[in-house]
Design an enzyme around this catalytic site. Structure first.
Site, PDB file in Angstrom:
ATOM      1  N   HIS A 107      14.993  67.164  52.334  1.00  0.00           N
ATOM      2  CA  HIS A 107      15.120  68.739  53.469  1.00  0.00           C
ATOM      3  C   HIS A 107      14.889  67.272  55.146  1.00  0.00           C
ATOM      4  O   HIS A 107      14.899  67.212  55.794  1.00  0.00           O
ATOM      5  CB  HIS A 107      13.748  68.852  54.240  1.00  0.00           C
ATOM      6  CG  HIS A 107      13.325  70.399  54.887  1.00  0.00           C
ATOM      7  ND1 HIS A 107      14.119  70.365  55.588  1.00  0.00           N
ATOM      8  CD2 HIS A 107      13.012  71.100  54.599  1.00  0.00           C
ATOM      9  CE1 HIS A 107      14.403  71.677  55.736  1.00  0.00           C
ATOM     10  NE2 HIS A 107      13.243  72.176  55.360  1.00  0.00           N
ATOM     11  N   ASP A 146      19.337  71.259  56.149  1.00  0.00           N
ATOM     12  CA  ASP A 146      18.056  72.061  56.618  1.00  0.00           C
ATOM     13  C   ASP A 146      18.228  73.889  55.306  1.00  0.00           C
ATOM     14  O   ASP A 146      19.247  73.345  54.307  1.00  0.00           O
ATOM     15  CB  ASP A 146      18.634  72.741  58.063  1.00  0.00           C
ATOM     16  CG  ASP A 146      20.139  72.892  58.288  1.00  0.00           C
ATOM     17  OD1 ASP A 146      20.484  73.596  57.520  1.00  0.00           O
ATOM     18  OD2 ASP A 146      20.647  71.742  59.046  1.00  0.00           O
TER      19      ASP A 146
END
Length: 516
Positions: free
Chosen positions: A486, A490
């Site tokens: 992450h 995204d």
């Protein structure tokens, strides 16, 4: 050269004995010294004295001539650097034993790093003198694996005594036939003088197999303290067990003596022997050391657990994929090739990566930058009896489905035989984990650093689905779970990538639009 050095030394000893005796005689009497008849050459003129030296009953040996021997020397064979970032390897098995003669480039042993299984070959011709590590040992890079008596001549060494004779191949020492010292040729600048007393001589150059050394190490026994009863003082398995009993380390050696638990360490499967064969009660605790790929998994997953993960789950209809596989099998011109779903999934994955390059990247944490990889090196997680390993198929973007199928079969065969190389394992850019081959609908995978994404594929199942008109129809569905770093990816990027991949799988005819 050796013969001349020996006789020069004897001449020196004998002449020193004579002149010291002569000096004593001269000091006690003013008359000319009387020479012992054994030093007088027969029929020599009276004006001078000529010496000859018959067989000397005692002889000493200087270590320096032994060090100057050009024919042989003892060299260390260390564990070399097997790959970038590799600090240690596990020794799986030996191909040679102490006393064996080896040639240049002959395989000596097999080791396994975090990334691959590697054969260590010999750089020298000579005889294996000492094996210092046993199967299952963790060896640091640069640590000595064994010692080889390098020999450039027909005979590796000679025994020196009253005459110079060829040395027996069963021995690895250059010695003088004297009762006190044996000179061992070492690779250092100074030779070692070892007490040749039978009770102490075994303390240096212990003869034993790697399995016996491993057994001694297992019980915390210094093998140099064990009195060997085998040929030439070789330490046997029974000697180690009897020593362990005498020291109170174990109580009953019979159970261990009649099992093959130690010998199996040298078997074809390396360290991976069946722990269940060891004699212990079901309620007894057992300590199982992690080796090879299992140790690598500990390191990689410990690092991956620190990465913030994002998971995206979706279902993909595989009806068209099933039909395509059946068509391949019916029209297969290569009987030795087995078609599966995985090569088609891999090729369609590469097509989707071309549109979303951030999914095929690696993150450099120290520089806070991401490298978009030009090659699609798709790693395939494989569960083997040696542990989890992730080889990768290189340059998938340039391969056909048939070429992917062949390469996948090659990697699977190497993985099952524990023969993968570092080239097969290094350089992956994204990973597929086909957990459906074993069972389960989906999993939550952790990224294989420095990669930023990994995909777990579940089992293809036929389930009921509703059509737009309300009719029920069967559908072959598979659940995929995409794990993403992450810090780099995204949710929107991962979702769009999955939609693109899903479209190619559900409509495999679209693959033809991108073929080159």
């Amino acid at each position: 050269m050796i013969r001349s050095r020996i006789w020069q030394k004897r001449a020196f000893i004998s002449s020193r004995t004579f002149f010291s005796a002569s000096a004593s005689s001269h000091s006690s009497s003013s008359s000319s010294p009387t020479l012992p008849s054994r030093f007088l050459k027969p029929n020599a003129p009276s004006s001078h004295v000529s010496f000859y030296f018959p067989r000397v009953n005692r002889c000493l040996f200087c270590t320096q001539p032994a060090l100057d021997l050009p024919a042989s020397k003892l060299v260390d064979v260390p564990l070399a650097q097997t790959g970038e970032g590799i600090a240690e390897c596990e020794l799986l098995k030996w191909y040679v034993q102490e006393g064996d003669y080896v040639e240049d480039f002959q395989p000596l042993c097999e080791v396994q790093s975090d990334k691959a299984t590697i054969e260590i070959t010999s750089r020298y011709k000579g005889k294996v003198s000492n094996i210092l590590c046993g199967p299952g040992d963790i060896v640091k890079v640069g640590e000595t694996l064994l010692k080889i008596l390098v020999d450039d001549s027909a005979s590796p060494s000679v025994t020196l005594g009253d005459s110079v004779n060829a040395k027996s191949p069963d021995s690895d020492k250059t010695s003088v036939n004297v009762p006190v010292f044996t000179t061992v040729v070492d690779d250092s600048d100074n030779a070692k003088l070892i007490d040749s007393d039978p009770g102490k001589g075994r303390q240096t150059g212990i003869l034993s197999t790697p399995a016996v050394r491993s057994l001694a190490k297992q019980h915390g026994i210094d093998i140099t303290e064990v009195c060997g009863t085998g040929k030439d003082g070789r330490v046997l398995k029974e000697d180690v067990l009897n020593f362990a009993v005498s020291k109170g380390i174990i109580k009953d050696p019979s159970a261990l003596l009649h099992t093959d638990s130690v010998e199996q360490l040298q078997g074809a499967e390396g360290y991976n022997y069946n722990i269940a064969t060891k004699s212990c009660s079901p309620s007894e605790d057992r300590t199982v050391p992690f080796r090879g790929f299992q140790r690598a998994m500990v390191k990689s997953m410990s690092l991956a657990a620190k990465v913030p993960h994002f998971h995206y789950v979706d279902e993909i209809n595989c009806d068209a994929l099933v039909e395509l596989k059946i068509s391949f099998q019916k029209n297969n011109p290569y009987p030795d090739i087995k078609y599966t779903f995985l090569p088609i999934l891999i090729k369609s994955l590469s097509m989707a990566l071309s549109k979303y390059p951030f999914m095929n990247s690696c993150f450099k944490e120290d520089a806070v930058e991401v490298v978009l990889k030009g090659s699609h090196n798709v790693g395939i997680a494989m569960a083997t009896q040696h542990g989890l390993v992730v080889p990768n198929i290189k340059n998938v973007q340039s391969l056909s489905i048939l070429e992917i199928t062949k390469e996948l079969a090659r990697l699977q065969q190497l993985a099952s035989n524990n023969k993968l190389t570092s080239e097969d394992i290094c350089g992956g850019t994204i990973t597929l984990s086909n957990i459906g081959a074993i069972g389960g609908k989906f999993g939550s995978p952790l990224v294989n650093l420095p990669e930023v994404s990994i995909i777990a594929i579940g089992k293809i199942q036929k389930v009921p689905r509703f059509a737009d008109n309300g009719n029920v129809y069967p559908a072959s569905l598979v659940t995929v779970n995409i794990g993403a770093d992450h810090r780099v990816l995204d949710g929107a990027t991962v979702a769009r990538f999955c939609n693109e991949w899903k479209q190619l799988i559900e409509n495999p005819e679209l693959l033809t639009l991108y073929l080159r």
